[in-house]
Design a protein around this motif. Sequence first.
Motif, PDB file in Angstrom:
ATOM      1  N   ALA A   1       0.835  -1.197   0.000  1.00 12.66           N
ATOM      2  CA  ALA A   1       0.000   0.000   0.000  1.00 12.66           C
ATOM      3  C   ALA A   1       0.874   1.253   0.000  1.00 12.66           C
ATOM      4  O   ALA A   1       2.028   1.227   0.434  1.00 12.66           O
ATOM      5  CB  ALA A   1      -0.912  -0.003   1.221  1.00 12.66           C
ATOM      6  N   ALA A   2       0.304   2.344  -0.496  1.00 14.48           N
ATOM      7  CA  ALA A   2       1.054   3.602  -0.595  1.00 14.48           C
ATOM      8  C   ALA A   2       0.998   4.383   0.715  1.00 14.48           C
ATOM      9  O   ALA A   2      -0.062   4.517   1.334  1.00 14.48           O
ATOM     10  CB  ALA A   2       0.489   4.448  -1.729  1.00 14.48           C
ATOM     11  N   ASN A   3       2.149   4.901   1.132  1.00 15.55           N
ATOM     12  CA  ASN A   3       2.212   5.797   2.288  1.00 15.55           C
ATOM     13  C   ASN A   3       1.714   7.187   1.898  1.00 15.55           C
ATOM     14  O   ASN A   3       1.627   7.519   0.704  1.00 15.55           O
ATOM     15  CB  ASN A   3       3.646   5.892   2.816  1.00 15.55           C
ATOM     16  N   SER A   4       1.441   8.014   2.917  1.00 21.42           N
ATOM     17  CA  SER A   4       0.879   9.342   2.645  1.00 21.42           C
ATOM     18  C   SER A   4       1.538  10.397   3.522  1.00 21.42           C
ATOM     19  O   SER A   4       1.788  10.163   4.710  1.00 21.42           O
ATOM     20  CB  SER A   4      -0.632   9.353   2.924  1.00 21.42           C
ATOM     21  N   LEU A   5       1.802  11.565   2.929  1.00 17.58           N
ATOM     22  CA  LEU A   5       2.264  12.733   3.678  1.00 17.58           C
ATOM     23  C   LEU A   5       1.158  13.787   3.633  1.00 17.58           C
ATOM     24  O   LEU A   5       0.671  14.147   2.554  1.00 17.58           O
ATOM     25  CB  LEU A   5       3.540  13.311   3.079  1.00 17.58           C
ATOM     26  N   PHE A   6       0.765  14.283   4.813  1.00 21.09           N
ATOM     27  CA  PHE A   6      -0.271  15.309   4.907  1.00 21.09           C
ATOM     28  C   PHE A   6       0.353  16.602   5.441  1.00 21.09           C
ATOM     29  O   PHE A   6       0.936  16.613   6.534  1.00 21.09           O
ATOM     30  CB  PHE A   6      -1.400  14.848   5.826  1.00 21.09           C
TER      31      PHE A   6
ATOM     32  N   ASN B   1       7.337   3.957  -3.121  1.00 15.67           N
ATOM     33  CA  ASN B   1       6.358   4.173  -2.066  1.00 15.67           C
ATOM     34  C   ASN B   1       5.353   3.035  -1.923  1.00 15.67           C
ATOM     35  O   ASN B   1       4.270   3.239  -1.387  1.00 15.67           O
ATOM     36  CB  ASN B   1       5.599   5.486  -2.329  1.00 15.67           C
ATOM     37  N   ARG B   2       5.689   1.839  -2.379  1.00 11.80           N
ATOM     38  CA  ARG B   2       4.742   0.724  -2.235  1.00 11.80           C
ATOM     39  C   ARG B   2       5.501  -0.502  -1.743  1.00 11.80           C
ATOM     40  O   ARG B   2       5.530  -1.539  -2.395  1.00 11.80           O
ATOM     41  CB  ARG B   2       4.037   0.463  -3.560  1.00 11.80           C
ATOM     42  N   ARG B   3       6.088  -0.384  -0.569  1.00  9.21           N
ATOM     43  CA  ARG B   3       7.029  -1.403  -0.105  1.00  9.21           C
ATOM     44  C   ARG B   3       6.630  -2.054   1.231  1.00  9.21           C
ATOM     45  O   ARG B   3       7.470  -2.461   1.987  1.00  9.21           O
ATOM     46  CB  ARG B   3       8.426  -0.793  -0.002  1.00  9.21           C
ATOM     47  N   TRP B   4       5.336  -2.101   1.547  1.00  7.99           N
ATOM     48  CA  TRP B   4       4.864  -2.784   2.756  1.00  7.99           C
ATOM     49  C   TRP B   4       5.488  -2.138   3.997  1.00  7.99           C
ATOM     50  O   TRP B   4       6.202  -2.767   4.769  1.00  7.99           O
ATOM     51  CB  TRP B   4       5.176  -4.276   2.714  1.00  7.99           C
TER      52      TRP B   4
END
Length: 613
Positions: A418-423, A448-451
């Motif tokens: 899944a993709a991580n997120s920066l807010f 950005n999709r590395r578990w």
Amino acid sequence: MSCQERNDSGGHARSDQTPSKDTTPPPGVQESASAAQENTSSAVPNARTDQSWMLDDPGTDGWESEVLAQQAQNQLKSLGSLFFEEGEVADYLASNFTCDPLVPNHLQRVFEDELALVERSAPRDPAAPPGGAATLTASFEAVRAHAQLSPNDRRHFEFKITALTRDPSALSSGDFQTEVLFSLSFFTGKTIVEHHASWAIAWSGSDSEPPKLKSIAVKIFARTTTKRAQPLFSDVTASALASNPSYSSQLTHGMNHWLSRLPVRAMLNRFGTPGLAVGDVNGDGLDDLYLCQEPGLPNRLFLQQADGTAREVAAEWGVDWLEDSRAALLLDLDNDGDQDLALTIYGNLVIARNVGGMRFEVATALPTSSSTASLAAADYDRDGWLDLFVCAYVQEDGGSSMGATGERFVYHDAKNGAANSLFHNEGASGGKIAFREVTSSTGLGINNRRWSFAASWEDFDHDGDQDLYVANDYGRNNLYRNDDGHFVDVAAAAGVEDSASGMSVAWGDYNRDGRMDLYVSNMFSAAGSRITTQQQFKSGTAPAIRNRFLRFARGNSLFRNGGESFQDVSLAANVNLGRWAWSSNFVDLNNDAWLDLVVANGYLSSNDETGDL
């Protein structure tokens, strides 16, 4: 055959098995109870009812090295009982057996304070002749005399066979060699003593009887002796929390209990790792505790009292949510001087403002990848407002991207998580807090999709802004250098990719040179270390890839910051064996101005409610 830990147990009636990662598809957050029950049945499709499918049989799988390792393990476990019980050693030894003293004769004092003494073996005199059976017997007798134990006193020994080799010229004889990690602890009545050693053992093999020891060479030895009978830390959980009804009804039950009762079950629920946050939510100068929980169990907020107890007030404060909560932070997001709450649930980042009067109010819920794992906060663009980074784990395909069901799941270099997120925190006005998702625009959409399991901010390059390290379970780790608000992944160039089941990350200047060093929790596996060095393991694979799998089994990593790049000093510093490590942190335990390491480890391995480990 799994590279995870097999049954390398020690002298206690317990298991050191490290189960392979769970691949059961996680149901959606809003899934109905009946559908969740169907999807999360303990039965595996087409599973054999006798459960024999759960047991490894290396003899039928062609892994002779594992057969020998298990035989040697059994012999060591039986022999190890002689540290605490009288018995004969002859049945375990070959006729020409030689042995170093298990506690070397000359030890050097390497550390001492008011709490403990640490001694290590001096270099062995190569001219000194080895001993024999009498030396081994004397070693056992010395420990027994030192321990002076009654049957109920605490005592423990453990062997982990990390390597097994056979000389091609001696294959017909059945002889083999093992590298063994040995640990021993006991209570003398006044102090607690621990032995830690590395042994090289040569074995004489036979088809008709268990292998016998030909020699034991003690390569490394260390002994730690406490200077008081009491442990360094005391468990005060009950005294602090037991007055709350939730302690007995909810918190004293382990994950073995709750897994069969959850209304939904997602992949991360198997690990039993909902997060927690500490902060002073009511401004009384005492730190309080917010405790995340699995789906269907209310989150808890404990206010610390002046007498050291804690009162549970989640319902009063409006934060006793039942959603599957993975991580939380207590921090001031609107710059009004009190602690707000950021909470990850499956599919959302919830922001709740502390509005005073013993109450939180939800300000916003920000969409994220469904499988959120952890949170990290920093003012990455130095505008005066704290921003939030959310780690995420598995895709919304219910876990089919993983393991045998995944078409292109690459265990050592996965890129389908899944993709991580920066807010970005846009500031607060009129009682509102606004955030904007800026992952791609800041460069964090790369790799950005590395578990991902965990992330931590730190200015590793001393340029005044916060950089970001991300520990990934199956993909290579990331070190995102912050260049004026835009991030570049420099992990490979800096030497910290560390693809090895990353679970957590901690920064600290352990050698006091003014630069922040990096410690990453991974998974240690003695069985993985043995298997990945065998010729038949992925024999058709390039050596570089084989080495990647071997690295997976090595354990935790310590990287020393050299300025432009990092140096892996894990083995030299002796900090790799953290077992199945989940979390770690640098902390000065004894107030000597040197950072120590604390590592949380373990997994669900008991079959009853006696405990998780």
